[in-house]
Motif scaffolding. Structure first.
Motif, PDB file in Angstrom:
ATOM      1  N   ARG A 164      15.859 -13.624  58.932  1.00 52.22           N
ATOM      2  CA  ARG A 164      14.969 -12.848  59.799  1.00 52.22           C
ATOM      3  C   ARG A 164      15.690 -12.257  61.001  1.00 52.22           C
ATOM      4  NH1 ARG A 164       9.431 -15.082  61.604  1.00 52.22           N
ATOM      5  NH2 ARG A 164       9.332 -12.869  62.097  1.00 52.22           N
ATOM      6  N   VAL A 165      16.813 -12.880  61.418  1.00 55.64           N
ATOM      7  CA  VAL A 165      17.491 -12.376  62.619  1.00 55.64           C
ATOM      8  C   VAL A 165      18.109 -11.004  62.377  1.00 55.64           C
ATOM      9  CG1 VAL A 165      17.969 -14.649  63.584  1.00 55.64           C
ATOM     10  CG2 VAL A 165      19.579 -13.630  61.964  1.00 55.64           C
ATOM     11  N   PHE A 166      18.186 -10.568  61.119  1.00 62.27           N
ATOM     12  CA  PHE A 166      18.702  -9.220  60.848  1.00 62.27           C
ATOM     13  C   PHE A 166      17.627  -8.146  61.030  1.00 62.27           C
ATOM     14  CE2 PHE A 166      21.712 -11.834  58.402  1.00 62.27           C
ATOM     15  CZ  PHE A 166      22.897 -11.363  58.922  1.00 62.27           C
ATOM     16  N   ASP A 167      16.355  -8.562  61.230  1.00 61.15           N
ATOM     17  CA  ASP A 167      15.284  -7.604  61.497  1.00 61.15           C
ATOM     18  C   ASP A 167      15.395  -7.103  62.928  1.00 61.15           C
ATOM     19  OD1 ASP A 167      14.378  -8.062  58.955  1.00 61.15           O
ATOM     20  OD2 ASP A 167      12.876  -9.552  59.581  1.00 61.15           O
ATOM     21  N   ARG A 168      15.005  -5.868  63.130  1.00 64.38           N
ATOM     22  CA  ARG A 168      15.064  -5.305  64.473  1.00 64.38           C
ATOM     23  C   ARG A 168      14.112  -6.027  65.426  1.00 64.38           C
ATOM     24  NH1 ARG A 168      14.888  -0.063  61.830  1.00 64.38           N
ATOM     25  NH2 ARG A 168      12.667  -0.063  62.305  1.00 64.38           N
ATOM     26  N   PHE A 169      14.605  -6.300  66.625  1.00 64.41           N
ATOM     27  CA  PHE A 169      13.830  -6.863  67.734  1.00 64.41           C
ATOM     28  C   PHE A 169      13.364  -8.297  67.485  1.00 64.41           C
ATOM     29  CE2 PHE A 169      12.863  -2.240  67.636  1.00 64.41           C
ATOM     30  CZ  PHE A 169      13.583  -1.880  68.758  1.00 64.41           C
TER      31      PHE A 169
END
Length: 442
Positions: free
Chosen positions: A383-388
């Motif tokens: 999930r940390v690769f998702d923006r913001f």
């Protein structure tokens, strides 16, 4: 530039005319060959069958029919000319019996000389008359084709116009589309020749729709993310204005500078993410020394790491000290390494360690950034690769764009990004794997 209709019309009609001319030339030479054989046979028949003892008055030459363009001459055994069919043309006797070609007057003559009972009989026919007959026969054969050329042009114009209607309908269908209507085109009713074009356009519309959707989502997320720091910046400015003494004002301005720096960094990250996702950072691939690029990025952050007593350095490879060179975009790879280092420095506590490794394994090129900070729980590593997206429990402020930018740059270079535990079992290890095929230029 000419239209497709005019190009097809000129090409087909011109090609037909050229083929007609070539066919006319072939017919002419074929007719000339056949007529020469026929006329040669007639000359021999006349020379061998005409009576030589009958005296005849000179005959007048008949113009217009090549079969009548014949000169008959008879010489006795003493070489005296005893008969000539026309006084208009007098030809010398051929050197030997049989067929030959003589020049006489303004023309060339095909002659046959026969020796009969001491007399020599020579029958001659004009070569130009034979050629004229062959040309007339060839022209008569081509007249129907020449007469059909205008009709053929009209038919080609009509057929080409009818054949281009699906292309016109496709252009009209695209012209009626709006930026919000990017649905696939109707491929079912298209001719087979246009189906690859329609399929390519559908693929383009799909990618364009995805890009616009991603852009709209990015703008919406960016607007939401900018609202909070700008509001906090405004509130901090109001607090600084309301400060009653110098100490309160100094503290307020310090916090104001901190919030301003965060807002500037957020805007910079937004611009970088927009540039990477929009494809504007794409450039012609060039050789990039990944090791030297990593050293440059470390040098830019050395003071920041020293201020927090973080051991920031690069792990040299003993087997590959020169470092591999990749074919890629140096600016984009600089952004990738910089974001990885910024994240590692931000979440590594004072006195910690951040190591960068660049290695060539034979099948791929590895770029690794390891730290002994707080790390990322396995459940959140995708999930940390998702923006913001920012994980819970982090005291450090961040925009949530760093790893999203890293993955975008990696995807553009055909690389993969994986997250794991640090070498000591704590912290984070980020590994970027570049495939050698198409990227390594050693």
């Amino acid at each position: 530039m000419r239209t497709i209709r005019s190009q097809l019309l000129l090409g087909l009609v011109g090609g037909t005319l050229a083929c007609t001319v070539l066919a006319g030339g072939a017919i002419y030479f074929k007719v000339l060959e056949e007529s020469n054989e026929l006329f040669d046979y007639q000359l021999r028949q006349m020379a061998t069958t005409l009576p030589t003892t009958q005296a005849a008055s000179p005959a007048r030459r008949q113009h217009g029919d090549p079969e009548e363009e014949v000169v008959i001459q008879v010489w006795d055994r003493n070489g005296r000319l005893k008969y000539i069919s026309t006084a208009e043309h007098g030809l010398p006797a051929a050197a030997r019996p049989g067929y030959s070609t003589l020049a006489g007057g303004d023309d060339r003559w095909r002659v046959y000389l026969a020796e009969r009972e001491g007399d020599r009989v020579q029958v001659a026919q004009s070569v130009s008359a034979r050629e004229e007959l062959a040309a007339r026969l060839a022209l008569r054969s081509l007249l129907p084709f020449l007469a059909m050329l205008p009709i053929l042009g009209v038919l080609i114009y009509a057929v080409v116009g009818r054949s281009l209607k699906p292309l016109n309908r496709l252009a009209q269908a695209l012209g009626r589309r709006s930026p919000s209507d990017l649905q696939p085109l109707a491929e079912r009713d298209q001719p087979p020749e246009l189906k690859p074009v329609v399929a390519a356009m559908d693929d383009l519309l799909l990618r364009l729709d995805h890009a616009l959707h991603s852009q709209r989502a990015f703008v919406a997320d960016a607007a939401h993310e900018l609202r909070s720091p700008l509001t906090a910046l405004q509130l901090q400015l109001q607090l600084a204005e309301r400060a009653t003494d110098g100490a309160q004002r100094a503290v307020a301005f310090t916090k104001l500078h901190q919030r301003l720096d965060r807002a500037i960094r957020l805007v910079q990250q937004l611009l970088t993410a927009a540039r990477q996702e929009g494809g504007t950072a794409d450039a012609a691939p060039a050789p990039v020394d990944l090791l030297e690029l990593a050293r440059a990025c470390i040098g830019e952050r050395y003071d920041q790491a020293s201020a927090r007593r973080i051991d920031l350095g690069i792990v040299e490879s003993e087997t590959d000290p020169g470092g591999p060179s990749l074919s890629g975009n140096a600016d984009s790879l600089h952004i990738l390494i910089g974001n990885l280092l910024d994240n590692a420095l931000r979440y590594t506590p004072s006195g910690g360690r951040v190591d960068v490794t660049v290695a060539h394994t034979g099948q791929e090129v590895l770029l690794q950034v390891a730290d002994d900070g707080i790390g990322i729980p396995p459940a959140e590593r995708e999930r940390v690769f998702d923006r913001f997206y920012r994980g819970a429990g982090h005291a450090e402020w961040g925009s949530g764009l760093g790893l999203s930018i890293v993955r975008s740059v990696a995807n553009a270079h055909g690389a993969t990004v994986t997250l794991g535990d640090g070498p000591t079992g704590r912290g984070l290890l980020v590994t970027v794997r570049f495939r050698i095929s198409g990227t390594l230029v050693r």
